[in-house]
Scaffold this motif. Structure first.
Motif, short mmCIF file in Angstrom:
data_model
loop_
_atom_site.label_atom_id
_atom_site.label_comp_id
_atom_site.label_asym_id
_atom_site.label_seq_id
_atom_site.Cartn_x
_atom_site.Cartn_y
_atom_site.Cartn_z
N LEU A 176 9.45 12.16 -2.83
CA LEU A 176 9.76 11.87 -1.63
C LEU A 176 9.41 10.54 -1.35
O LEU A 176 9.87 9.72 -0.54
CB LEU A 176 8.74 12.81 -0.61
CG LEU A 176 8.76 12.59 1.00
CD1 LEU A 176 10.00 12.75 1.25
CD2 LEU A 176 7.80 13.51 1.40
N ALA A 177 8.34 9.80 -1.95
CA ALA A 177 7.72 8.61 -1.66
C ALA A 177 9.02 7.36 -2.28
O ALA A 177 9.32 6.77 -1.64
CB ALA A 177 6.63 8.12 -2.64
N VAL A 178 9.92 7.78 -3.59
CA VAL A 178 10.60 7.00 -3.88
C VAL A 178 11.71 7.14 -2.93
O VAL A 178 12.71 6.13 -2.96
CB VAL A 178 11.23 7.39 -5.36
CG1 VAL A 178 12.58 6.85 -5.80
CG2 VAL A 178 10.15 7.06 -6.39
N ALA B 261 14.21 -6.02 2.00
CA ALA B 261 13.07 -4.94 1.57
C ALA B 261 12.16 -5.41 1.52
O ALA B 261 11.72 -6.40 0.96
CB ALA B 261 13.82 -4.18 0.42
N MET B 262 11.09 -4.81 2.14
CA MET B 262 9.61 -5.22 2.22
C MET B 262 8.75 -4.42 1.00
O MET B 262 8.70 -3.32 0.72
CB MET B 262 8.88 -4.64 3.18
CG MET B 262 9.59 -5.18 4.72
SD MET B 262 9.58 -7.12 4.58
CE MET B 262 11.06 -7.48 5.46
N THR B 263 7.97 -5.20 0.22
CA THR B 263 7.49 -4.94 -1.06
C THR B 263 5.90 -5.23 -0.99
O THR B 263 5.51 -5.99 0.18
CB THR B 263 8.19 -5.26 -2.19
OG1 THR B 263 7.50 -4.77 -3.49
CG2 THR B 263 8.09 -6.74 -2.35
N PHE B 264 5.17 -5.08 -2.09
CA PHE B 264 3.93 -5.65 -2.06
C PHE B 264 3.55 -6.01 -3.60
O PHE B 264 4.17 -5.26 -4.51
CB PHE B 264 2.94 -4.61 -1.96
CG PHE B 264 1.47 -5.03 -1.81
CD1 PHE B 264 0.92 -6.05 -0.96
CD2 PHE B 264 0.41 -4.27 -2.40
CE1 PHE B 264 -0.17 -6.20 -0.86
CE2 PHE B 264 -0.72 -4.55 -2.53
CZ PHE B 264 -1.34 -5.57 -1.91
N THR C 59 -6.67 1.06 -5.67
CA THR C 59 -6.17 2.00 -4.38
C THR C 59 -4.67 2.05 -3.78
O THR C 59 -4.04 2.72 -3.18
CB THR C 59 -6.88 1.73 -2.88
OG1 THR C 59 -6.54 0.48 -2.28
CG2 THR C 59 -8.43 1.10 -3.18
N TYR C 60 -3.72 1.19 -4.56
CA TYR C 60 -2.58 1.14 -4.26
C TYR C 60 -1.74 2.38 -4.87
O TYR C 60 -0.74 3.08 -4.43
CB TYR C 60 -1.77 0.01 -4.61
CG TYR C 60 -0.42 -0.68 -3.72
CD1 TYR C 60 -0.45 -0.48 -2.45
CD2 TYR C 60 0.94 -0.68 -4.36
CE1 TYR C 60 0.36 -0.56 -1.65
CE2 TYR C 60 1.91 -0.89 -3.74
CZ TYR C 60 1.75 -0.79 -2.14
OH TYR C 60 3.01 -1.02 -1.47
N LYS D 38 7.12 0.75 -5.55
CA LYS D 38 7.63 -0.54 -4.89
C LYS D 38 8.19 -1.23 -6.18
O LYS D 38 9.15 -1.93 -5.95
CB LYS D 38 6.51 -1.14 -4.40
CG LYS D 38 5.85 -0.88 -2.96
CD LYS D 38 6.97 -1.06 -1.96
CE LYS D 38 6.45 -0.68 -0.67
NZ LYS D 38 7.29 -0.85 0.61
N ALA D 39 7.62 -0.80 -7.29
CA ALA D 39 8.38 -1.26 -8.72
C ALA D 39 9.77 -1.06 -8.59
O ALA D 39 10.90 -1.70 -8.80
CB ALA D 39 7.65 -0.87 -9.87
#
Length: 259
Positions: A119-121, A147-150, A159-160, A167-168
């Motif tokens: 679901l996250a992907v 797109a927004m990444t980190f 904690t990520y 995000k990768a």
């Protein structure tokens, strides 16, 4: 010779996906693009979210204001149908959404469920690909996708957790989209702010610690703001960014270069 058109979005049409409230990164992007003259389509997640997003849409004179939950079949497609009917084209699209189930996000990555990871992907990365596919036929004169990444996409950030590999995947998707759509002069970018105190980020475990670490490591001594991010996105959407594509671009005061 450069002229003012290099720094303008006058007459350009853009879509912003992911405004939750006035503190959202997506809203910073919408404000900046509107300030340079763009006409905007703004989305809201559902009826519960609408009262928080509608004032933002009004503030940027959004021509279209429509619901879009990418987990609901047909809603993203309906959004692009409305854009096609209203404008017949699109010049830029901003993807600023991410989600992971709380139990998967707060636990160890190795303990994440297949359903939660999937679901996250789907929400955080694959929906960007769906957006790009729908935008492509509307970007007849080229365009730009964001797109927004980190930084947790490329190094381990405490904690990520689950969102790191998600995000990768998003950053890799941006590079491949840039390669595939480049011949049509459609550019793609991943924009990587440091941690910002937004509604979405508040779901991360020990987020306050992450914010304080970023503030300490920032070479400029402060965190980025949604307006900092928006200013860069707006600039890249203009002719100024015409020869840039496929990059992950940091807007974090140098946070990412410190170990």
């Amino acid at each position: 010779m450069l002229d003012k058109d290099y720094f303008s979005l006058e007459g350009k049409k853009g879509m912003v996906l992911g405004i939750a409230n006035e503190h959202s990164i997506a809203y910073g992007c919408a404000r900046a693009c509107r300030a340079l003259g763009a006409e905007l389509a703004i989305t809201y997640l559902n009826d519960k979210a609408r009262p928080f997003v509608e004032p933002c849409a009004k503030a940027v004179d959004a021509e279209l204001f429509l619901p879009c939950d990418v987990t609901k079949p047909g809603e993203l497609e309906a959004l692009f149908d409305a854009i096609r009917a209203r404008w017949g084209r699109l010049d830029f699209a901003i993807h600023s959404i991410a989600f992971a189930p709380r139990e998967d996000l707060h636990g160890r990555l190795v303990d994440s469920s297949a359903a939660g990871f999937g679901l996250a992907v789907d929400v955080s990365a694959h929906s960007f690909l769906r957006m790009a596919r729908l935008a492509e036929p509307l970007m007849t004169d080229g365009g730009s996708l964001f797109a927004m990444t980190f930084q947790g996409a490329e190094r381990v950030v405490k904690t990520y957790n689950l969102m790191g590999p998600v995000k990768a995947a998003l950053e890799a998707a941006v590079r491949y989209v840039a390669a595939e759509l480049g011949p049509k002069e459609i550019r793609a970018f991943a924009v990587s702010p440091g941690p910002l105190p937004t509604r979405a980020a508040s779901g991360l475990k020990d987020f306050d610690e992450l914010v304080e670490e970023a503030r300490t490591k920032s070479l400029l001594g402060r965190l980025a703001t949604p307006d900092d991010v928006g200013a860069l996105v707006a600039l890249l959407a203009t002719r100024t960014g015409a020869m840039l594509t496929g990059q992950t671009i940091y807007v974090d005061g140098g946070y990412h270069i410190k170990g």
